[in-house]
Scaffold this motif. Structure first.
Motif, short mmCIF file in Angstrom:
data_model
loop_
_atom_site.label_atom_id
_atom_site.label_comp_id
_atom_site.label_asym_id
_atom_site.label_seq_id
_atom_site.Cartn_x
_atom_site.Cartn_y
_atom_site.Cartn_z
N LEU A 1 -49.60 12.92 18.91
CA LEU A 1 -51.04 12.72 19.05
C LEU A 1 -51.57 11.99 17.83
O LEU A 1 -51.35 12.42 16.69
N SER A 2 -52.27 10.89 18.06
CA SER A 2 -52.80 10.08 16.95
C SER A 2 -54.33 10.16 16.93
O SER A 2 -54.97 10.53 17.92
N GLY A 3 -54.91 9.77 15.79
CA GLY A 3 -56.36 9.72 15.67
C GLY A 3 -57.03 11.08 15.64
O GLY A 3 -58.26 11.17 15.83
N LYS B 1 -47.79 11.26 24.79
CA LYS B 1 -48.52 10.55 23.74
C LYS B 1 -50.01 10.57 24.05
O LYS B 1 -50.41 10.38 25.19
N GLY B 2 -50.82 10.78 23.03
CA GLY B 2 -52.26 10.81 23.23
C GLY B 2 -52.98 10.35 21.98
O GLY B 2 -52.41 10.25 20.90
N SER B 3 -54.27 10.06 22.14
CA SER B 3 -55.09 9.66 21.00
C SER B 3 -56.47 10.30 21.14
O SER B 3 -56.92 10.62 22.24
N TYR B 4 -57.13 10.46 20.01
CA TYR B 4 -58.43 11.12 19.98
C TYR B 4 -59.51 10.09 19.65
O TYR B 4 -59.40 9.32 18.70
N ALA B 5 -60.56 10.11 20.49
CA ALA B 5 -61.74 9.27 20.22
C ALA B 5 -62.92 9.98 20.89
O ALA B 5 -63.18 9.78 22.07
N GLU B 6 -63.58 10.83 20.14
CA GLU B 6 -64.67 11.66 20.69
C GLU B 6 -64.17 12.49 21.87
O GLU B 6 -64.86 12.69 22.86
N GLY B 7 -62.97 12.95 21.77
CA GLY B 7 -62.33 13.69 22.85
C GLY B 7 -60.90 13.19 22.97
O GLY B 7 -60.57 12.10 22.51
#
Length: 231
Positions: free
Chosen positions: A123-125, A217-223
């Motif tokens: 998980l990034s960000g 795989k995932g990324s965080y951007a306001e959620g």
């Protein structure tokens, strides 16, 4: 009864290295275990002496870390994940049927393949104020019997992530039995430095299968967005 000699050769379908020790079981046509052998390395010869008749020979390897191998009486006995453990070695199984002839030397080849799926998370960000990350994935089968049938649906896997040098929250590679439903549910929990928690849910319209790797795989951007899904 007269006995016939059975010489067994094992190999992997993908030509990968067999994780020893390997246990072999000879089952009668009714499913009773009539002979066993444990092999410690590839140089050890595999041979069984069996009365004439029909048998299924089952080979199991990779079970010594994270699994519970039963005291086998018949092929309904199950290999399970050990309590409070997540296997870090892949379980392999293979089987083949043979009719033993006491008048000749009997030979059998068994192909082993993985009975589990490989899974990890990246998980990034993720915000800097996150203290810890856990990803729970469900449902899975929790055991497999010596006929190769998966049992006991409804288990879950909790992947504990750590922060790597690139700023991603990553888990080790773990091994699980296949998914036991048409859908896979993921719950991703952030614990913040101030003690609060945030949890994100995701439903994948499929299930992990044996003998395949899954990299979440995932990324965080306001959620949290699972932009990689299962790849």
């Amino acid at each position: 009864d007269e006995y016939g000699t059975l010489k067994i050769e094992t190999r992997t379908v993908e030509n990968v290295e067999v994780p020893y020790p390997m246990s072999l079981y000879a089952f009668s046509s009714s499913g009773d275990c009539v002979d066993t052998q444990t092999v410690e390395d590839e140089d050890e010869k595999i041979q069984m002496d069996l009365p004439s008749g029909n048998y299924r020979i089952v080979a199991v390897a990779g079970y010594d870390l994270g699994y519970v191998l039963p005291s086998v009486e018949d092929w309904e006995d199950e290999i399970m994940v050990a309590d409070y453990e997540i296997p870090e070695t892949p379980l392999m199984m293979g089987m083949a049927d043979i009719k033993i002839d006491t008048e000749v030397e009997n030979k059998l080849k068994i192909n082993l393949s993985y009975s589990v799926a490989a899974m990890d998370v990246a998980l990034s960000g993720v915000p800097d104020d996150v203290k810890s990350v856990e990803v729970t994935v469900s449902p899975f089968y929790s055991s497999v019997n010596l006929k190769g049938e998966y049992q006991d649906s409804g288990s879950s896997l909790c992947l504990t992530c750590s922060l790597d040098e690139e700023g991603q929250w990553v888990s080790p590679l773990y091994y699980v039995f296949p998914g036991s439903s048409d859908e896979t549910v993921l719950s991703i929990a952030f614990k913040m430095k101030d003690g609060t928690k945030a949890t994100y849910g995701y439903v994948w319209k499929d299930a992990p299968q044996a003998n395949k790797p899954y990299h979440l795989k995932g990324s965080y951007a306001e959620g949290l967005m699972l932009d990689g899904s299962f790849v």
